[in-house]
Write a protein that holds these residues in place. Structure first.
Motif, PDB file in Angstrom:
ATOM      1  N   ASN A 215       0.886  -1.348  -0.039  1.00 57.84           N
ATOM      2  CA  ASN A 215       0.143   0.017   0.084  1.00 57.84           C
ATOM      3  C   ASN A 215       0.795   1.223   0.213  1.00 57.84           C
ATOM      4  N   ASP A 216       1.884   1.039   0.619  1.00 61.90           N
ATOM      5  CA  ASP A 216       2.772   2.404   0.694  1.00 61.90           C
ATOM      6  C   ASP A 216       4.251   2.145   1.013  1.00 61.90           C
ATOM      7  N   PRO A 217       4.713   1.477  -0.278  1.00 62.18           N
ATOM      8  CA  PRO A 217       6.404   1.021  -0.029  1.00 62.18           C
ATOM      9  C   PRO A 217       7.474   1.933   0.709  1.00 62.18           C
ATOM     10  N   GLN A 218       7.297   3.166   0.385  1.00 63.95           N
ATOM     11  CA  GLN A 218       8.135   4.277   0.938  1.00 63.95           C
ATOM     12  C   GLN A 218       7.951   4.214   2.271  1.00 63.95           C
ATOM     13  N   ALA A 219       6.879   4.352   2.896  1.00 60.76           N
ATOM     14  CA  ALA A 219       6.825   4.445   4.579  1.00 60.76           C
ATOM     15  C   ALA A 219       7.000   3.034   5.066  1.00 60.76           C
ATOM     16  N   ALA A 220       6.963   2.045   4.273  1.00 57.03           N
ATOM     17  CA  ALA A 220       7.469   0.867   5.051  1.00 57.03           C
ATOM     18  C   ALA A 220       8.696   0.757   5.244  1.00 57.03           C
ATOM     19  N   PHE A 221       9.788   0.860   4.118  1.00 57.46           N
ATOM     20  CA  PHE A 221      10.973   1.065   3.886  1.00 57.46           C
ATOM     21  C   PHE A 221      11.656   1.869   4.980  1.00 57.46           C
ATOM     22  N   ALA A 222      10.931   3.168   5.003  1.00 56.84           N
ATOM     23  CA  ALA A 222      11.350   4.072   6.038  1.00 56.84           C
ATOM     24  C   ALA A 222      11.425   3.622   7.529  1.00 56.84           C
ATOM     25  N   TRP A 223      10.256   2.985   7.673  1.00 53.22           N
ATOM     26  CA  TRP A 223       9.927   2.223   9.267  1.00 53.22           C
ATOM     27  C   TRP A 223      11.138   1.573   9.597  1.00 53.22           C
ATOM     28  N   ILE A 224      11.437   0.502   8.762  1.00 59.03           N
ATOM     29  CA  ILE A 224      12.406  -0.444   8.837  1.00 59.03           C
ATOM     30  C   ILE A 224      13.816   0.447   9.113  1.00 59.03           C
ATOM     31  N   ALA A 225      14.294   1.162   8.310  1.00 60.48           N
ATOM     32  CA  ALA A 225      15.409   2.164   8.460  1.00 60.48           C
ATOM     33  C   ALA A 225      15.536   2.708   9.819  1.00 60.48           C
ATOM     34  N   ALA A 226      14.146   3.072  10.416  1.00 57.02           N
ATOM     35  CA  ALA A 226      14.125   4.054  11.486  1.00 57.02           C
ATOM     36  C   ALA A 226      14.287   3.106  12.988  1.00 57.02           C
ATOM     37  N   VAL A 227      14.195   1.941  12.657  1.00 53.91           N
ATOM     38  CA  VAL A 227      14.056   0.980  13.832  1.00 53.91           C
ATOM     39  C   VAL A 227      15.180   1.062  14.592  1.00 53.91           C
ATOM     40  N   GLU A 228      15.128   1.365  16.039  1.00 51.57           N
ATOM     41  CA  GLU A 228      16.500   1.315  16.809  1.00 51.57           C
ATOM     42  C   GLU A 228      17.118   0.096  17.439  1.00 51.57           C
ATOM     43  N   ASP A 229      15.979  -0.705  17.836  1.00 54.43           N
ATOM     44  CA  ASP A 229      16.321  -1.929  18.372  1.00 54.43           C
ATOM     45  C   ASP A 229      16.945  -2.908  17.522  1.00 54.43           C
ATOM     46  N   GLU A 230      18.506  -3.478  17.818  1.00 47.65           N
ATOM     47  CA  GLU A 230      18.807  -4.107  16.803  1.00 47.65           C
ATOM     48  C   GLU A 230      18.147  -5.504  16.563  1.00 47.65           C
ATOM     49  N   GLN A 231      17.610  -6.184  17.299  1.00 49.22           N
ATOM     50  CA  GLN A 231      17.161  -7.401  17.148  1.00 49.22           C
ATOM     51  C   GLN A 231      15.817  -7.122  16.210  1.00 49.22           C
ATOM     52  N   ILE A 232      14.928  -6.293  16.609  1.00 51.75           N
ATOM     53  CA  ILE A 232      13.638  -5.869  15.788  1.00 51.75           C
ATOM     54  C   ILE A 232      14.241  -5.537  14.311  1.00 51.75           C
ATOM     55  N   HIS A 233      15.295  -4.858  14.485  1.00 53.99           N
ATOM     56  CA  HIS A 233      15.592  -4.250  13.227  1.00 53.99           C
ATOM     57  C   HIS A 233      16.114  -5.584  12.087  1.00 53.99           C
ATOM     58  N   ARG A 234      16.688  -6.362  12.662  1.00 44.85           N
ATOM     59  CA  ARG A 234      17.411  -7.688  12.084  1.00 44.85           C
ATOM     60  C   ARG A 234      15.903  -8.355  11.421  1.00 44.85           C
ATOM     61  N   GLU A 235      15.097  -8.590  12.277  1.00 46.87           N
ATOM     62  CA  GLU A 235      13.750  -9.319  11.937  1.00 46.87           C
ATOM     63  C   GLU A 235      12.940  -8.462  10.983  1.00 46.87           C
ATOM     64  N   ALA A 236      13.012  -7.280  11.102  1.00 50.12           N
ATOM     65  CA  ALA A 236      12.310  -6.539   9.803  1.00 50.12           C
ATOM     66  C   ALA A 236      12.974  -6.670   8.596  1.00 50.12           C
TER      67      ALA A 236
END
Length: 277
Positions: A215-236
């Motif tokens: 629905n909104d790929p740019q927002a989805a990719f931006a959210w992943i890039a902004a995740v600070e928690d390392e574990q969650i970031h890797r999962e994303a």
């Protein structure tokens, strides 16, 4: 002699012809018939409603059966019959079914959904009183699924507040997240990351990103890039790599344009692993 024999011959030929027609008529049905479906495998067919006395007799007859398996099947059939006419009697009978049996699981989930369609609060009260954690997991999962059709956020909080876990619970999380992400993906993602590390969080996160990226790929990719928690970031990142790999090549190219080098590397590794298998 001939006159007397002729009627007998005609009658014999007619009987033979009828028997042959009967065999021809039944043979295709026998060849094409699927596996037998028992009453406990499905909701009851449209039949004339039974009286309470008839239902009580069916329950009593089932309770007198010695074989546990046969008793369970007969009791389940009586419960299906009672669902519409005597729902309270049906719920009482449900408690007598063997815990963990297919008959009880199917009925339990069916009852949970029906109650939720009528009154969510009553359904929750009933589910809370169930005996085992597995039964509660199944019931709350189905209640949340019904609720998520119109109120996915409320359904998500219902799952969190229930305090139960299990396979059905995990399935419900993914289904609820899918519907919530269609309305508010950022809120759905914020809920999923609160889960403890594990398959449920990873699956919920992937499902959220899958809906979001369509629905909104740019927002989805931006959210992943902004995740600070390392574990969650890797999962994303891993989840998004899987999502991209599952797309047609034309769609892959478009999504990879938005991906960070880390995401592209994860995608290329998955692609190479898939090609090696």
């Amino acid at each position: 002699m001939v006159a007397r024999f002729f009627p007998l011959l005609v009658i014999s030929l007619l009987l033979i012809g009828c028997e042959k027609s009967k065999r021809i008529a039944t043979e295709p049905a026998e060849r094409t018939a699927g596996p037998r479906v028992t009453k406990s495998d499905r909701p009851p067919p449209d039949e004339p409603p039974k009286s309470r006395d008839q239902l009580l007799r069916a329950f009593k007859k089932a309770e007198e059966i010695r074989s546990p398996e046969d008793k369970n099947r007969a009791l389940a059939a009586a419960i299906w019959d009672a669902l519409d006419l005597e729902p309270e009697l049906a719920r009482q009978g449900l408690q007598q079914l063997t815990a963990g049996s297919d008959e009880k699981n199917r009925l339990l989930q069916h009852v949970a959904m029906r109650l939720a369609e009528q009154n969510v609060d009553d359904a929750v009260k009933w589910a809370t009183a169930l005996e085992t954690e597995d039964e509660k997991s199944q019931a709350f999962g189905k209640i949340a699924l019904v609720l998520s059709a119109d109120e996915p956020e409320r359904a998500a909080h219902l799952l969190s507040d229930s305090g139960v876990a299990g396979r059905e619970f995990d399935v419900a999380v993914v289904q609820v997240v899918q519907r919530w992400a269609a309305q508010s993906p950022s809120d759905a993602a914020a809920w999923v990351v609160l889960f403890d590390p594990g398959e449920t969080r990873s699956a919920g996160l992937k499902e959220t990103l899958s809906v979001w990226s369509r629905n909104d790929p740019q927002a989805a990719f931006a959210w992943i890039a902004a995740v600070e928690d390392e574990q969650i970031h890797r999962e994303a990142v891993a989840g998004m790599a899987e999502i991209i790999l599952e797309q047609p090549e034309s769609a892959q190219e478009e999504q990879l344009k938005l991906a960070t080098p880390e995401m592209r590397a994860a995608f290329e590794k998955l692609k190479a692993d898939a090609g090696a298998q």
